[in-house]
Design a protein around this motif. Structure first.
Motif, PDB file in Angstrom:
ATOM      1  N   ASN A   1       0.800  -1.235   0.000  1.00  0.00           N
ATOM      2  CA  ASN A   1       0.000   0.000   0.000  1.00  0.00           C
ATOM      3  C   ASN A   1       0.836   1.289   0.000  1.00  0.00           C
TER       4      ASN A   1
ATOM      5  N   GLN B   1       9.925  -5.085   6.364  1.00  0.00           N
ATOM      6  CA  GLN B   1       9.661  -5.572   7.725  1.00  0.00           C
ATOM      7  C   GLN B   1       9.923  -4.415   8.691  1.00  0.00           C
ATOM      8  N   HIS B   2       9.580  -4.592   9.941  1.00  0.00           N
ATOM      9  CA  HIS B   2       9.749  -3.510  10.919  1.00  0.00           C
ATOM     10  C   HIS B   2      11.125  -3.495  11.586  1.00  0.00           C
TER      11      HIS B   2
ATOM     12  N   TRP C   1       3.231   1.048   9.350  1.00  0.00           N
ATOM     13  CA  TRP C   1       2.969   0.505   8.018  1.00  0.00           C
ATOM     14  C   TRP C   1       2.823  -1.015   8.091  1.00  0.00           C
ATOM     15  N   ASP C   2       2.042  -1.550   7.153  1.00  0.00           N
ATOM     16  CA  ASP C   2       1.897  -3.010   7.066  1.00  0.00           C
ATOM     17  C   ASP C   2       3.200  -3.630   6.599  1.00  0.00           C
TER      18      ASP C   2
ATOM     19  N   CYS D   1       5.341  -6.724   4.773  1.00  0.00           N
ATOM     20  CA  CYS D   1       5.076  -7.500   3.560  1.00  0.00           C
ATOM     21  C   CYS D   1       5.130  -8.992   3.891  1.00  0.00           C
ATOM     22  N   SER D   2       4.053  -9.693   3.626  1.00  0.00           N
ATOM     23  CA  SER D   2       3.972 -11.123   3.948  1.00  0.00           C
ATOM     24  C   SER D   2       4.618 -11.967   2.845  1.00  0.00           C
TER      25      SER D   2
ATOM     26  N   GLN E   1       2.462 -11.878  -0.228  1.00  0.00           N
ATOM     27  CA  GLN E   1       2.528 -10.622  -0.993  1.00  0.00           C
ATOM     28  C   GLN E   1       3.798 -10.523  -1.842  1.00  0.00           C
TER      29      GLN E   1
ATOM     30  N   GLN F   1       8.665 -14.153   9.560  1.00  0.00           N
ATOM     31  CA  GLN F   1       7.580 -13.419  10.209  1.00  0.00           C
ATOM     32  C   GLN F   1       7.296 -13.931  11.607  1.00  0.00           C
TER      33      GLN F   1
END
Length: 289
Positions: free
Chosen positions: A219, A249-250, A260-261, A263-264, A267, A289
């Protein structure tokens, strides 16, 4: 001849890495960056210490002191709790070292038998160009070390004049393309992407483009919505150039990007599939994750 007395402010040296270019590499992370990426996962490498001393008394292990008006770091006392990094007002680190080309060559010589090459990263490596040109020249002129490939990991903001200076001793560059649209790139990094695109195209023409990296932030980055143009651009790159996808990632991130989201796996795979459907070879690692 190269200037062996050139020095650089170094934030970290990794003696062995297999993720910063081909083979087994010694990686030199230089301090200082000209971008202000909202999602930077090494924000303490952006600024340079101005020796304000804010970090000295809060250091729980007493590894920091003021000596002759400058912050002095004692590595042997440091527990790397990173408290100093979190309170620095300049996004800097007191844990940097000024290293000369001679000292770097000495370090490389000790382990050259185990190495495929050297990668200079950052921060933004190219802000300390005189050191890099001197180091790479010294390596190429050394009978014992000349087999080592010399590479740079960069945000692509260097001018073509700068890249031309590096060309004779550069084996490859790995460039991060932070976003496709100028507007998105400015919003993420605070800077235009004009030079990044220019650097990628020029390095490709010189056959020095080792890798282009796309960071996928769900996004936020606009690659998926601009997939036609992005893939068209990537198709113009030489076959030797690796296209690597990184999943946001964070880890290490501060500020608004923590909201923010991430990414998996699904995705990053879907994005890779979009590019592969358009005939591109892409590499990625599933995020942990």
């Amino acid at each position: 001849m190269s200037n062996h007395h050139a020095t650089a402010t170094v934030s970290k040296i990794l003696n062995f890495s297999c993720v910063d270019g081909p083979g087994n590499r010694l990686v030199i992370f230089l301090q200082g960056c000209n971008y202000q990426c909202k999602n930077c996962h090494n924000p303490h490498t952006i600024g340079h210490c101005d020796h304000c001393g804010d970090c000295v008394s809060p250091c729980p292990s007493g590894a920091l002191s003021i000596v002759a008006g400058k912050v002095n770091w004692q590595a042997n006392l440091c527990t790397h709790c990173d408290h100093c990094l979190s309170i620095c007002p300049r996004q800097a680190s007191p844990k940097t070292t000024d290293i000369s080309v001679d000292s770097m060559i000495e370090l490389i010589r000790k382990q050259h038998l185990f190495l495929s090459g050297i990668t200079v990263s950052g921060g933004e490596a190219t802000l300390q160009l005189p050191f890099i040109t001197a180091l790479f020249t010294a390596i190429k002129q050394d009978a014992e070390l000349e087999h080592l490939s010399c590479m740079i990991d960069s945000n692509g903001s260097l001018s073509l004049v700068g890249w031309e200076k590096l060309l004779p001793m550069l084996d490859g560059a790995m460039i991060d393309l932070k976003a496709w649209q100028e507007e998105t790139h400015r919003w993420i990094t605070g800077r235009s992407h004009h030079r990044v695109i220019q650097s990628i195209e020029w390095l490709a023409q010189q056959d020095k483009l080792e890798e282009v990296r796309l960071l996928y932030i769900p996004n936020i980055t606009d690659y998926a919505s601009e997939i036609g143009e992005v893939s068209q651009f990537l198709q113009t790159l030489p076959k030797r150039t690796t296209i690597r996808l990184n999943a946001f990632q964070h880890h290490g991130v501060t500020g608004e990007a923590l909201g923010w989201d991430i990414c998996s796996n699904a995705q990053i795979r879907a994005f890779a599939d979009l590019l592969r459907q358009r005939g591109l070879d892409v590499l990625y690692r599933d995020p942990v994750q």
